[in-house]
Write an enzyme that holds these catalytic residues in place. Structure first.
Site, mmCIF file in Angstrom:
data_model
loop_
_atom_site.group_PDB
_atom_site.id
_atom_site.type_symbol
_atom_site.label_atom_id
_atom_site.label_comp_id
_atom_site.label_asym_id
_atom_site.label_seq_id
_atom_site.Cartn_x
_atom_site.Cartn_y
_atom_site.Cartn_z
ATOM 1 N N TYR A 1 12.062 31.168 5.695
ATOM 2 C CA TYR A 1 10.744 31.702 6.086
ATOM 3 C C TYR A 1 10.651 31.875 7.584
ATOM 4 C CZ TYR A 1 8.678 30.715 1.495
ATOM 5 O OH TYR A 1 8.367 30.695 0.168
ATOM 6 N N LYS B 1 0.843 -1.209 0.000
ATOM 7 C CA LYS B 1 0.000 0.000 0.000
ATOM 8 C C LYS B 1 0.874 1.254 0.000
ATOM 9 C CE LYS B 1 -0.413 -0.497 4.976
ATOM 10 N NZ LYS B 1 -1.193 -1.086 6.063
ATOM 11 N N MET C 1 9.027 24.580 0.885
ATOM 12 C CA MET C 1 8.311 23.589 0.091
ATOM 13 C C MET C 1 9.264 22.822 -0.830
ATOM 14 S SD MET C 1 5.062 24.141 -2.462
ATOM 15 C CE MET C 1 4.075 25.030 -1.282
ATOM 16 N N ARG D 1 -11.477 -0.815 13.924
ATOM 17 C CA ARG D 1 -11.283 -0.056 12.686
ATOM 18 C C ARG D 1 -12.300 -0.585 11.669
ATOM 19 N NH1 ARG D 1 -5.251 0.601 10.211
ATOM 20 N NH2 ARG D 1 -5.645 -1.540 9.546
HETATM 21 C C1 LIG Z 1 -0.327 -1.999 6.795
HETATM 22 C C2 LIG Z 1 -0.891 -3.298 7.116
HETATM 23 C C3 LIG Z 1 -0.055 -4.420 7.267
HETATM 24 C C4 LIG Z 1 1.453 -4.335 7.299
HETATM 25 O O1 LIG Z 1 1.869 -3.729 8.491
HETATM 26 P P1 LIG Z 1 3.432 -3.592 8.847
HETATM 27 O O2 LIG Z 1 3.432 -3.073 10.226
HETATM 28 O O3 LIG Z 1 4.002 -2.635 7.865
HETATM 29 O O4 LIG Z 1 4.013 -4.948 8.723
HETATM 30 C C5 LIG Z 1 -0.663 -5.650 7.435
HETATM 31 N N1 LIG Z 1 -2.018 -5.767 7.468
HETATM 32 C C6 LIG Z 1 -2.842 -4.702 7.345
HETATM 33 C C7 LIG Z 1 -4.317 -4.901 7.395
HETATM 34 C C8 LIG Z 1 -2.310 -3.430 7.188
HETATM 35 O O5 LIG Z 1 -3.127 -2.385 7.074
#
Ligand SMILES: *Cc1c(COP(=O)(O)O)cnc(C)c1O
Length: 383
Positions: free
Chosen positions: A277, A50, A325, A148
């Site tokens: 800045y 991701k 930036m 969640r």
């Molecule tokens: C991001 C995520 C992972 C991986 O987590 P790490 O701490 O980077 O190993 C695994 N499962 C889910 C559902 C996640 O959102």
């Protein structure tokens, strides 16, 4: 309506012309993967890609994983999955985030696995897949203690019964996620594991074949082998970064990402002449300084102002003034540097190194946020 998902298309040459770049060492990623695979064996390995593969570049990293035989990939949103399919990735891909009804046809057409986290959604998925005359593949998400997404472990039996009545929904997997498996206090993680195991009894009780069970993120992989089940799901560990510095170095993964730029400007700054800045820093004597073309617009976080250091000619120097930036100013004291000299923002110059943990400490955040914030304006170069 038009929309742009990634940065505008420019030619390959134009992409790498910028002095600020990220270099990703694919060989290091490969070694990290092999170490993880060994540790997890015989469980399958699902690498989490991701947020642009934690900043490393989604498509290139996925292609590497396909070449070296990873079993599974995970992304957060359906667009990331579609990008991977369009790039020729054939492996199973799980989308970890929640699903919206209007996305279901995309999941089905691109053969992406859906996270099923409520009965209402599963019914919707079943309806749409019936219309499309194609089965939808899902992984059931159980909430064992993070609040969640997912069905609460104490409601999972009823939920699973209903899911298995949906004719066009294929259950590929069942999973949960740990809230603090990167902590050395494993009380909550053990409780979550117990709750997950409770939910899994459904399959034996009902003589239903157990789908792929998975729960272990990086923290759990390092601390509790009883969480591996049929598949592990590490993210940050694959990129060579430990989820917390309190954890034992169980496997010797190495960071694969180097973030570099070049000196573009040199000057002497006199006392009483504030820098940047907000005029937040000035010297009480003559200093030499260089300007480097990177800033918070690239993900070099402004919250690191007055704390960050860079590596230049094998020495660590302070970034002075507020981070802009697109540019930073570096105090090289009474040393010299020339336009075109290499500046390491993150990574090793062979002598010293700056880690994602260092940047996280300066910014008051975690290494995950440092890596995922290096944005697409910074070209990725693969070695
Ligand atoms: C991001 C995520 C992972 C991986 O987590 P790490 O701490 O980077 O190993 C695994 N499962 C889910 C559902 C996640 O959102």
């Amino acid at each position: 309506m038009t929309a742009e998902y990634n940065h505008p298309t420019i030619s390959e040459d134009e992409k790498i012309i910028r002095p600020t770049k990220v270099e990703v060492d694919l060989n290091t990623l490969k070694n990290n993967f092999n170490l993880i695979k060994q540790l997890a064996s015989p469980s399958k390995v699902n690498i989490v890609l991701k947020a642009n593969a934690y900043g490393h570049g989604l498509v290139r990293v996925a292609k590497l994983l396909q070449e070296i035989g990873a079993d599974y990939l995970s992304v957060a949103v359906v667009e990331e999955g579609i990008l991977l399919r369009k790039a020729g990735i054939k492996m199973p891909i799980l989308v970890l985030g929640g699903v919206w009804g209007n996305q279901v046809p995309l999941f089905i057409n691109y053969d992406l696995h859906i996270t099923a986290s409520s009965l209402e959604k599963v019914k919707q998925i079943n309806e749409i897949s019936t219309q499309l005359k194609k089965k939808a593949k899902v992984h059931i998400k159980i909430d064992t203690g993070m609040e969640r997404i997912g069905v609460h472990y104490y409601n999972s039996d009823k939920f699973l019964e209903a899911v298995y009545k949906c004719e066009n929904v294929l259950v590929e997997g069942i999973y949960s996620h740990f809230a603090n498996a990167d902590s050395t206090d494993l009380t909550h993680t053990k409780l979550q594991l117990e709750r997950f195991n409770e939910s899994l009894q459904f399959f034996d009780k009902n003589s239903i074949e157990t789908p792929i069970r998975h729960i272990a993120n990086s923290g759990a992989m390092l601390q509790m082998s009883e969480t591996y089940f049929d598949m592990v799901r590490p993210g940050i560990l694959f990129y060579g970064v430990y989820p917390s510095k309190d954890l034992p170095r169980v496997i010797d993964v190495k960071p694969a990402l180097t973030w570099k730029s070049l000196v573009v400007y040199f000057k002497v700054i006199k006392p009483g002449h504030p820098v940047g800045y907000g005029l937040t820093w000035q010297s009480n004597k003559n200093i030499r300084a260089v300007t480097v073309p990177v800033g918070y617009g690239d993900g070099y976080l402004r919250s690191m102002s007055h704390k960050a250091k860079v590596l230049l000619n094998k020495k660590l120097y302070h970034v002075i003034g507020s981070i802009s930036m697109d540019q930073i100013i570096v105090n090289i004291e009474d040393n010299s540097a020339y336009n075109g000299d290499e500046v390491f923002l993150l990574g090793s110059d062979g002598t010293n190194s700056i880690t994602a943990e260092d940047l996280a400490e300066w910014a008051g955040t975690i290494p995950y946020e440092i890596l995922t914030n290096i944005n697409t304006r910074v070209p990725r170069i693969y070695k």
